[in-house]
Design an enzyme around this catalytic site. Structure first.
Site, PDB file in Angstrom:
ATOM      1  N   ASN A   3      54.101  91.297  98.148  1.00 17.20           N
ATOM      2  CA  ASN A   3      54.381  89.865  98.233  1.00 17.20           C
ATOM      3  C   ASN A   3      53.162  89.029  97.858  1.00 17.20           C
ATOM      4  O   ASN A   3      53.089  87.849  98.175  1.00 17.20           O
ATOM      5  CB  ASN A   3      54.869  89.483  99.633  1.00 17.20           C
ATOM      6  N   VAL A  35      57.826 112.789 123.670  1.00 17.68           N
ATOM      7  CA  VAL A  35      56.902 111.842 123.042  1.00 17.68           C
ATOM      8  C   VAL A  35      56.102 112.557 121.956  1.00 17.68           C
ATOM      9  O   VAL A  35      55.543 113.635 122.186  1.00 17.68           O
ATOM     10  CB  VAL A  35      55.944 111.234 124.083  1.00 17.68           C
ATOM     11  N   HIS A  52      46.185  92.997 119.075  1.00 16.98           N
ATOM     12  CA  HIS A  52      46.606  94.396 118.986  1.00 16.98           C
ATOM     13  C   HIS A  52      48.040  94.591 118.515  1.00 16.98           C
ATOM     14  O   HIS A  52      48.321  95.383 117.606  1.00 16.98           O
ATOM     15  CB  HIS A  52      46.404  95.050 120.350  1.00 16.98           C
ATOM     16  N   ASP A  66      59.435  89.180 126.212  1.00 18.73           N
ATOM     17  CA  ASP A  66      58.091  89.218 126.783  1.00 18.73           C
ATOM     18  C   ASP A  66      58.226  89.510 128.272  1.00 18.73           C
ATOM     19  O   ASP A  66      58.653  88.658 129.046  1.00 18.73           O
ATOM     20  CB  ASP A  66      57.407  87.866 126.551  1.00 18.73           C
ATOM     21  N   ASP A  79      59.050  84.214 124.289  1.00 18.29           N
ATOM     22  CA  ASP A  79      57.885  83.960 123.442  1.00 18.29           C
ATOM     23  C   ASP A  79      57.175  85.284 123.215  1.00 18.29           C
ATOM     24  O   ASP A  79      56.547  85.831 124.127  1.00 18.29           O
ATOM     25  CB  ASP A  79      56.947  82.958 124.114  1.00 18.29           C
ATOM     26  N   ASP A 127      53.052  87.629 106.752  1.00 15.85           N
ATOM     27  CA  ASP A 127      53.297  89.021 106.390  1.00 15.85           C
ATOM     28  C   ASP A 127      54.234  89.729 107.354  1.00 15.85           C
ATOM     29  O   ASP A 127      54.535  90.915 107.178  1.00 15.85           O
ATOM     30  CB  ASP A 127      51.971  89.798 106.315  1.00 15.85           C
ATOM     31  N   SER A 139      45.226 103.857 118.426  1.00 18.69           N
ATOM     32  CA  SER A 139      46.223 102.788 118.371  1.00 18.69           C
ATOM     33  C   SER A 139      46.639 102.458 116.954  1.00 18.69           C
ATOM     34  O   SER A 139      47.760 102.013 116.720  1.00 18.69           O
ATOM     35  CB  SER A 139      45.669 101.514 119.016  1.00 18.69           C
ATOM     36  N   ASP A 162      53.892  96.388 123.152  1.00 17.87           N
ATOM     37  CA  ASP A 162      52.475  96.128 122.961  1.00 17.87           C
ATOM     38  C   ASP A 162      52.086  94.783 123.577  1.00 17.87           C
ATOM     39  O   ASP A 162      52.685  94.357 124.560  1.00 17.87           O
ATOM     40  CB  ASP A 162      52.151  96.164 121.459  1.00 17.87           C
TER      41      ASP A 162
END
Length: 388
Positions: A139, A243, A125, A102, A109, A71, A300, A62
């Site tokens: 929590n 998929v 996103h 990445d 990162d 969280d 999404s 993503d």
């Protein structure tokens, strides 16, 4: 020629929802009552069976994930073979890929970046998707994730505008498989039928990795993917469903006014409107000072609900194959309210039901656990795994 991957997402507005009635399993996350879709897919009832298993790894391919978010920080996968010391200790070609990679910035990162500018919904996103799947639950803060224990492997291929390239998607899929991902979530679409990406998807499926992808969005009633296919959701053959495609439904179990559909590429539907989510957070930042937001709309946000349930199934029944998971999910759905519309027969088997999928998988008796072809042990199903 470079092929751009199109971003699929629709809305980013302030949270505004009504409280829900009591769930089967109560949790103390403050925004839990606004997560109406959890009740719709019977997630709390599923938690009475299992809350997940820490051994399951979910690759989120993503726009990046806020790995420091309160969280999410305890839900992030760790590559124990490569410490952050400036050396490629596991010799996989990625230096210090301790928690993922990445492919946009070609570094470790994993957070969203504004290198090409920012479209706010796109920028958040990946964190929204990760939070739907596995935000820390019970929590006393934020939202409840559907899977309480599985770990997220963040893999970034989309920039701050929500665009990416197929070459990075190919690398991302292969990275996920090579590093032990059990499930891959792909909440993006592209128009290019790229043979190299197709091979990567095929190889992942044949390696036993379940791939879940969004069907995509188009305002004004969506697009029939049988006529105008998108990828990766439409990769596969008649013999092998590489998929698992997810369309979006609303509170009434009707098709949303934006979801793409089509019998060739759509396997199931999940709630895709009014979803509260985790945001990229920077303390004191006037633009990114909120930890949570929404409601969000789009296929999404529907796809990661299915991904999370796939991970619940694998946590309780670790020997399930993608084909067996597909059967369990499709046979356990609730019906949609689409009779007599253009969506009839085009939105997959029906709407996701997490509790029924787990119950069916157990009753089908299709896995062997501990050498006995029988129900999974109560210890495992309870979610109190020793691996935690």
């Amino acid at each position: 020629m470079k092929v751009r991957i199109l971003f699929v997402f629709t809305a980013l507005v302030m949270v505004a929802s009504s409280p829900l009635s009591a769930f089967a399993k109560e949790v103390n996350d403050p925004l839990f009552d606004e997560q109406w879709y959890l009740n719709q897919i019977e997630a709390p009832a599923a938690w009475d069976i299992t809350t997940g298993n820490r051994s399951v790894i979910i690759a989120v391919i993503d726009s990046g994930v806020d790995t420091d978010h309160p969280d999410l920080e305890d839900r992030i996968w760790t590559n124990s073979a490569d410490a952050e010391d400036g050396i490629d200790n596991d010799d996989n070609g990625y230096v210090d890929d301790t928690h993922g990679w990445d492919f946009v910035g070609n570094d470790n990162d994993l957070r969203a970046s504004s290198e090409n500018g920012i479209y706010e919904a796109a920028f958040h996103h990946g964190s929204i998707v990760a939070g739907i799947i596995a935000a820390e639950t019970n929590n006393a803060q934020g939202v409840a994730g559907i899977n309480w224990r599985a770990r997220i492997m963040p893999i970034r291929i989309l920039d701050g505008l929500g665009s990416g390239e197929t070459k990075d998607a190919i690398k991302a899929v292969r990275y996920a498989v090579d590093n032990g991902a059990d499930v891959i979530n792909m909440s993006f679409t592209g128009v290019a039928d790229d043979p190299a990406l197709e091979r990567a998807i095929r190889d992942a499926y044949r390696a036993g990795v379940m791939i879940v992808a969004a069907t995509g969005n188009e305002s004004g009633g969506g697009v029939n993917l049988d006529d105008d296919p998108l990828y990766p959701v439409c990769f596969g053959t008649e013999e092998e469903n590489w998929v698992f495609g997810v369309a979006a439904s609303d509170e009434e179990d009707s098709a949303t006014d934006f979801t793409n559909y089509g019998s060739d590429c759509t396997d199931i539907t999940a709630p895709g409107v009014g979803v509260v989510g985790v945001l990229n957070y920077k303390s004191g930042d006037p633009t990114f000072g909120d930890k949570y937001g929404g409601p969000f709309d789009g296929t999404s946000v529907a796809a990661p609900q299915v991904t999370a349930v796939v991970a619940l199934l694998l946590g309780a029944f670790p020997d399930l194959t993608p084909e067996q998971i597909t059967i369990a999910l499709k046979l356990s759905v609730d019906p949609l309210n689409i009779r007599g519309t253009k969506y009839q027969g085009e939105m997959g088997a029906g709407r996701l039901n997490a509790e029924r999928a787990l119950t069916l998988a157990r009753e089908m008796n299709i896995v062997v656990w501990g050498g006995v072809s029988d129900l999974v042990s109560e210890e495992l199903v309870s979610g109190d795994e020793a691996s935690e």
